[in-house]
Motif scaffolding. Structure first.
Motif, PDB file in Angstrom:
ATOM      1  N   PHE A  86       0.826  -1.219   0.000  1.00 28.70           N
ATOM      2  CA  PHE A  86       0.000   0.000   0.000  1.00 28.70           C
ATOM      3  C   PHE A  86       0.857   1.263   0.000  1.00 28.70           C
ATOM      4  O   PHE A  86       0.571   2.216  -0.726  1.00 28.70           O
ATOM      5  CB  PHE A  86      -0.925  -0.002   1.219  1.00 28.70           C
ATOM      6  N   GLY A  87       1.915   1.273   0.826  1.00 30.04           N
ATOM      7  CA  GLY A  87       2.750   2.469   0.925  1.00 30.04           C
ATOM      8  C   GLY A  87       3.662   2.623  -0.282  1.00 30.04           C
ATOM      9  O   GLY A  87       3.663   3.670  -0.944  1.00 30.04           O
ATOM     10  N   VAL A 134      15.142  -8.092  -1.288  1.00 30.95           N
ATOM     11  CA  VAL A 134      16.225  -7.266  -0.735  1.00 30.95           C
ATOM     12  C   VAL A 134      16.732  -7.951   0.523  1.00 30.95           C
ATOM     13  O   VAL A 134      15.959  -8.225   1.449  1.00 30.95           O
ATOM     14  CB  VAL A 134      15.724  -5.830  -0.461  1.00 30.95           C
ATOM     15  N   GLN A 162      -4.446  -7.001   0.993  1.00 33.82           N
ATOM     16  CA  GLN A 162      -4.512  -7.869   2.178  1.00 33.82           C
ATOM     17  C   GLN A 162      -5.890  -7.930   2.846  1.00 33.82           C
ATOM     18  O   GLN A 162      -6.265  -8.986   3.361  1.00 33.82           O
ATOM     19  CB  GLN A 162      -3.457  -7.438   3.194  1.00 33.82           C
ATOM     20  N   ASP A 201       3.586  -0.117   7.624  1.00 33.31           N
ATOM     21  CA  ASP A 201       3.618  -0.993   8.798  1.00 33.31           C
ATOM     22  C   ASP A 201       4.988  -1.084   9.460  1.00 33.31           C
ATOM     23  O   ASP A 201       5.098  -1.289  10.658  1.00 33.31           O
ATOM     24  CB  ASP A 201       3.219  -2.423   8.390  1.00 33.31           C
ATOM     25  N   ASP A 230      10.424  -5.498  -5.364  1.00 38.56           N
ATOM     26  CA  ASP A 230       9.530  -6.323  -4.539  1.00 38.56           C
ATOM     27  C   ASP A 230       9.829  -7.787  -4.833  1.00 38.56           C
ATOM     28  O   ASP A 230      10.174  -8.144  -5.963  1.00 38.56           O
ATOM     29  CB  ASP A 230       8.056  -6.020  -4.820  1.00 38.56           C
ATOM     30  N   VAL A 238      -2.212  -0.025   9.610  1.00 36.82           N
ATOM     31  CA  VAL A 238      -3.317  -0.172   8.647  1.00 36.82           C
ATOM     32  C   VAL A 238      -2.963   0.512   7.319  1.00 36.82           C
ATOM     33  O   VAL A 238      -2.046   1.333   7.259  1.00 36.82           O
ATOM     34  CB  VAL A 238      -4.646   0.417   9.200  1.00 36.82           C
ATOM     35  N   ALA A 239      -3.726   0.157   6.290  1.00 40.63           N
ATOM     36  CA  ALA A 239      -3.423   0.619   4.943  1.00 40.63           C
ATOM     37  C   ALA A 239      -3.457   2.152   4.831  1.00 40.63           C
ATOM     38  O   ALA A 239      -2.637   2.746   4.130  1.00 40.63           O
ATOM     39  CB  ALA A 239      -4.412  -0.013   3.965  1.00 40.63           C
TER      40      ALA A 239
HETATM   41  C1  LIG Z   1      -5.211 -10.439   6.601  1.00 40.33           C
HETATM   42  C2  LIG Z   1      -5.042  -8.944   6.714  1.00 40.33           C
HETATM   43  C3  LIG Z   1      -6.155  -8.120   6.684  1.00 40.33           C
HETATM   44  C4  LIG Z   1      -6.012  -6.733   6.783  1.00 40.33           C
HETATM   45  N1  LIG Z   1      -7.125  -5.945   6.737  1.00 40.33           N
HETATM   46  C5  LIG Z   1      -7.000  -4.611   6.751  1.00 40.33           C
HETATM   47  C6  LIG Z   1      -8.143  -3.757   6.623  1.00 40.33           C
HETATM   48  O1  LIG Z   1      -9.278  -4.239   6.511  1.00 40.33           O
HETATM   49  N2  LIG Z   1      -7.939  -2.410   6.616  1.00 40.33           N
HETATM   50  C7  LIG Z   1      -6.684  -1.858   6.736  1.00 40.33           C
HETATM   51  O2  LIG Z   1      -6.546  -0.645   6.705  1.00 40.33           O
HETATM   52  N3  LIG Z   1      -5.607  -2.622   6.883  1.00 40.33           N
HETATM   53  C8  LIG Z   1      -5.729  -3.992   6.890  1.00 40.33           C
HETATM   54  N4  LIG Z   1      -4.620  -4.778   7.014  1.00 40.33           N
HETATM   55  C9  LIG Z   1      -3.316  -4.130   7.213  1.00 40.33           C
HETATM   56  C10 LIG Z   1      -2.777  -3.579   5.900  1.00 40.33           C
HETATM   57  O3  LIG Z   1      -2.817  -4.566   4.903  1.00 40.33           O
HETATM   58  C11 LIG Z   1      -1.360  -3.083   6.133  1.00 40.33           C
HETATM   59  O4  LIG Z   1      -1.389  -2.072   7.115  1.00 40.33           O
HETATM   60  C12 LIG Z   1      -0.753  -2.523   4.845  1.00 40.33           C
HETATM   61  O5  LIG Z   1      -0.632  -3.564   3.896  1.00 40.33           O
HETATM   62  C13 LIG Z   1       0.609  -1.911   5.126  1.00 40.33           C
HETATM   63  O6  LIG Z   1       1.142  -1.445   3.930  1.00 40.33           O
HETATM   64  P1  LIG Z   1       2.719  -1.447   3.696  1.00 40.33           P
HETATM   65  O7  LIG Z   1       2.946  -0.748   2.411  1.00 40.33           O
HETATM   66  O8  LIG Z   1       3.406  -0.935   4.893  1.00 40.33           O
HETATM   67  O9  LIG Z   1       3.120  -2.985   3.584  1.00 40.33           O
HETATM   68  P2  LIG Z   1       2.543  -4.133   2.659  1.00 40.33           P
HETATM   69  O10 LIG Z   1       1.298  -3.736   2.001  1.00 40.33           O
HETATM   70  O11 LIG Z   1       2.545  -5.346   3.514  1.00 40.33           O
HETATM   71  O12 LIG Z   1       3.668  -4.290   1.539  1.00 40.33           O
HETATM   72  C14 LIG Z   1       4.956  -4.731   1.807  1.00 40.33           C
HETATM   73  C15 LIG Z   1       5.593  -5.157   0.498  1.00 40.33           C
HETATM   74  O13 LIG Z   1       6.972  -5.332   0.710  1.00 40.33           O
HETATM   75  C16 LIG Z   1       7.419  -6.477   0.043  1.00 40.33           C
HETATM   76  N5  LIG Z   1       8.626  -6.929   0.738  1.00 40.33           N
HETATM   77  C17 LIG Z   1       8.769  -7.194   2.054  1.00 40.33           C
HETATM   78  N6  LIG Z   1      10.033  -7.516   2.338  1.00 40.33           N
HETATM   79  C18 LIG Z   1      10.724  -7.452   1.182  1.00 40.33           C
HETATM   80  C19 LIG Z   1      12.079  -7.692   0.838  1.00 40.33           C
HETATM   81  N7  LIG Z   1      12.979  -8.031   1.745  1.00 40.33           N
HETATM   82  N8  LIG Z   1      12.436  -7.567  -0.446  1.00 40.33           N
HETATM   83  C20 LIG Z   1      11.526  -7.214  -1.397  1.00 40.33           C
HETATM   84  N9  LIG Z   1      10.232  -6.969  -1.112  1.00 40.33           N
HETATM   85  C21 LIG Z   1       9.830  -7.087   0.157  1.00 40.33           C
HETATM   86  C22 LIG Z   1       6.244  -7.434   0.134  1.00 40.33           C
HETATM   87  O14 LIG Z   1       6.292  -8.413  -0.889  1.00 40.33           O
HETATM   88  C23 LIG Z   1       5.052  -6.486  -0.020  1.00 40.33           C
HETATM   89  O15 LIG Z   1       4.678  -6.333  -1.359  1.00 40.33           O
HETATM   90  C24 LIG Z   1      -4.728  -6.176   6.921  1.00 40.33           C
HETATM   91  C25 LIG Z   1      -3.606  -7.000   6.954  1.00 40.33           C
HETATM   92  C26 LIG Z   1      -3.756  -8.373   6.850  1.00 40.33           C
HETATM   93  C27 LIG Z   1      -2.540  -9.274   6.873  1.00 40.33           C
END
Ligand SMILES: Cc1cc2nc3c(=O)[nH]c(=O)nc-3n(C[C@H](O)[C@H](O)[C@H](O)COP(=O)(O)OP(=O)(O)OC[C@H]3O[C@@H](n4cnc5c(N)ncnc54)[C@H](O)[C@@H]3O)c2cc1C
Length: 434
Positions: free
Chosen positions: A20-21, A86, A49, A307, A41, A323-324
């Motif tokens: 998401f971020g 990474v 998610q 996150d 990624d 959260v997203a």
């Molecule tokens: C089952 C579930 C339900 C959820 N429901 C909700 C909801 O209803 N509403 C809400 O707001 N939030 C919800 N969330 C939380 C929300 O999905 C997260 O807060 C959000 O995805 C965070 O975004 P982000 O960009 O920080 O990380 P993410 O969206 O998790 O993205 C991280 C990315 O980094 C990549 N990555 C990680 N490590 C590496 C690496 N070492 N090398 C290369 N790539 C890597 C991963 O493949 C992924 O694509 C839910 C989460 C889960 C698990």
């Protein structure tokens, strides 16, 4: 060896993570064209998610809730996507070590999200089923369906019970949504699919350590979600911790033993691991401490959002919820600040605007805490449907999900109950990548 990415006059922003971020940030920067954008990624797709549980419950195809990263950047100049893991960051050299080689950066943004937290219990980590990726959701779908197939030919009562009963651990939105969906499958789907089984004997447990469900939401929503789940027949255990699981039985701290072969673990997350981030920058839950501009404490030109980031502001002295919305709002703010940096302007500190939270508990039942008002029931459920439909990427995905939901609603049936196991080729049959 260096990853093959053209060097240009522009400074390079490397974003790790297309969640998401990371995705939001990359799209914003790509539009402004001030930087070369490199998005790394380990998957070639973005995952939605919040709807993982519907894949696990056979309600949606995995392809409806993922979006190919390359498609998001078609016709965008100076954006390079590399599908690679990474492995480490070397801030002293401004380099990343990846499974494809070394990648240089001028600015680095860690948007790597979170992993499942088993709180150090190795045994549970080995045997319980998490739901932190679309692959895990698919694995869970296969396990549920395979176990019911096995139950059909099991004559021993206890053994059959173990195959049919399911324990969900964690009473946050994921645990509540999964339990509600399972209870509905028990009521509407399993009796039709498995008329030879006494599906009344299926028990679904939801175990939560706190004294209420949905601890991040209002008391009103907690109460109502408990009422909804109890009416659906879910056995909710509050103030209870799972202490052990050996693959056959679940043990809790109040002495209860539940015979169940499936434990769905939705009890918490911790920041994803990244070698090279100094331990001094790590804080509770393995999150990376950042200031209000998303800059990682003690590191130059390194940022973290979503996150993985731990940022305190007056209204959030314990950091933001994972959260997203937080991830996306931080991405927008960082994109603005990187543009400001490029133009020599002052940076703007991040402030989180809470747009509310929701959880759904089966058809016509949801709870919603929106700024200024809270409501539960069918209207909340409709709002939940539209918010999620609106947020999912891609017109095809929106259409497919909408059609699936309408079909499921009208027929009381999920049509995707297929056990599709990945085929592992026999050695020698295909060349295996090293
Ligand atoms: C089952 C579930 C339900 C959820 N429901 C909700 C909801 O209803 N509403 C809400 O707001 N939030 C919800 N969330 C939380 C929300 O999905 C997260 O807060 C959000 O995805 C965070 O975004 P982000 O960009 O920080 O990380 P993410 O969206 O998790 O993205 C991280 C990315 O980094 C990549 N990555 C990680 N490590 C590496 C690496 N070492 N090398 C290369 N790539 C890597 C991963 O493949 C992924 O694509 C839910 C989460 C889960 C698990």
């Amino acid at each position: 060896m260096k990853i093959n990415i053209p060097e240009t006059d522009k400074k390079r922003v490397v974003i790790v993570g297309g969640g998401f971020g990371g995705l939001k940030l990359a799209l914003k920067l790509a539009r402004r064209k001030a930087y070369q954008v490199v998005l790394l990624d380990k998957n070639n797709y973005h995952q939605f998610q919040p709807l993982f549980y519907q894949v696990a419950m056979s309600g949606l195809e995995p392809s409806s809730i993922v979006f190919p990263l390359r498609k998001a950047f078609r016709k965008k100049e100076d954006v390079y996507i590399r599908v690679t893991e990474v492995l480490a960051v070397h801030p002293d050299r401004q380099q990343l070590e990846t499974s494809l080689g070394i990648c240089n950066y001028d600015y680095l943004v860690l948007a790597i999200g979170a992993d499942t937290n088993f709180f150090g219990n190795e045994k549970i980590a080995r045997l319980a089923i998490p739901m932190k990726s679309v692959s895990e959701a698919l694995f869970l779908r296969n396990r549920i369906l395979s176990d019911y197939e096995k139950a059909l030919s099991t004559t021993d009562y206890e053994e059959r019970q173990g195959l049919m009963d399911i324990v969900v651990v964690g009473g946050g939105p994921t645990g509540v949504e999964v339990s509600g969906a399972l209870a509905e499958m028990k009521r509407y789907v399993f009796p039709k699919d498995y008329p030879e089984l006494n599906t009344d004997e299926i028990d679904i447990y939801l175990v939560e350590g706190a004294n209420r469900l949905l601890a991040g939401m209002s008391e009103q929503s907690s109460r109502k979600s408990l009422e909804f789940l109890t009416n659906l027949g879910v056995k909710v255990r509050l103030k209870t911790m799972v202490t052990d699981f050996d693959g056959e039985c679940v043990h809790t701290n109040d002495g209860e033993t539940i015979r169940a072969r499936k434990v769905i673990w939705a009890a918490g997350v911790k920041g994803a691991k990244m070698e090279g981030v100094p331990t001094s920058a790590l804080t509770r839950g393995n999150r990376i401490r950042v200031n209000r501009f998303s800059q990682v404490e003690g590191l130059e030109n390194v940022y973290a959002i979503g996150d993985i980031a731990y940022m305190e502001e007056e209204a959030y002295p314990q950091g933001h919820p994972q959260v997203a919305q937080v991830a996306m709002q931080q991405a927008v703010c960082l994109a603005d600040n990187l543009s400001n940096l490029h133009r020599g302007r002052e940076l703007t500190p991040f402030s989180y605007k809470d747009l509310g939270s929701m959880a759904t508990i089966g058809r016509n039942r949801a709870v919603a805490d929106l700024p200024g008002f809270k409501f539960q029931g069918a209207f909340a459920w409709l709002i939940w449907l539209f918010v999620h439909l609106f947020q999912i990427l891609g017109v095809k995905n929106k259409v497919f999900i909408f059609l699936n939901w309408v079909w499921n609603y009208v027929t009381y049936d999920q049509s995707l109950r297929l056990i599709i196991r990945p085929r592992v080729p026999k050695s020698g049959e295909v060349e295996v990548e090293s």
